[in-house]
Design a protein around this motif. Structure first.
Motif: not given
Length: 184
Positions: A143-162
């Motif tokens: 839900a919070f990815y949905s309102i972001a302008n920029h996203c950082y995804v932690g190492k080795n984790h799924n980038i598909l949601e953003p």
């Protein structure tokens, strides 16, 4: 179901029998079509609305799981905030149940003197939008990815949601090649 023949063979080796395991590949790609999310409570609904209405640039850093990553994200945010004072950060640690990690984040943010709040410590009273929100709950990151302008995804984790929301994403290099997220 498993992602690779190697995983299937390893499981069968461990259990000592041939099993009814099927190799399906990485099913996480289904997430690219799914932009739905659940808002857990009224507080989250209010936060999401206020972040959207603030017109502030928002960085959502999700699945952050190492002390070095907390340092990286918080230091980068503090530096960016010097140039854009209205910049907001939502920091979602991978394991909010880990007291040692939450304590580390609290100490790090306290040293920066940037105002911050842990979500579980926010009251339902009149809500003032935090400069930094530590999302120390489970199941709310999408839900919070949905309102972001920029996203950082932690190492080795799924980038598909953003990615499903068309967000700009930053990641570290040198991911573990055996992790399911690596091919993505």
């Amino acid at each position: 179901t498993v992602q690779t023949d190697e995983v299937k063979c390893e499981i069968e080796k461990v259990i000592g029998i041939r099993s009814n395991i099927h190799v399906t590949g990485n099913m996480k790609f289904d997430a690219l079509e799914d932009t739905s999310f659940v808002i857990k409570d009224e507080l989250s609904r209010d936060l999401l609305t206020q972040y959207q209405e603030s017109q502030s640039p928002i960085l959502v850093a999700g699945c952050v799981s190492q002390f070095s990553e907390y340092d990286l994200v918080i230091d980068a945010y503090a530096q960016a905030r010097e140039q854009q004072p209205n910049f907001k950060l939502v920091l979602a640690p991978r394991h909010p149940e880990n007291d040692e990690h939450m304590s580390y984040i609290r100490k790090k943010l306290t040293k920066t003197t940037i105002p911050f709040q842990f979500k579980t410590e926010l009251g339902a009273k009149e809500l003032e939008l935090p400069e930094v929100l530590v999302l120390n709950t489970v199941g709310e990151l999408k839900a919070f990815y949905s309102i972001a302008n920029h996203c950082y995804v932690g190492k080795n984790h799924n980038i598909l949601e953003p990615l499903a929301f068309g967000k700009a994403i930053a990641v570290l290099d040198q991911w573990e090649t055996s992790y399911p997220s690596y091919p993505v």
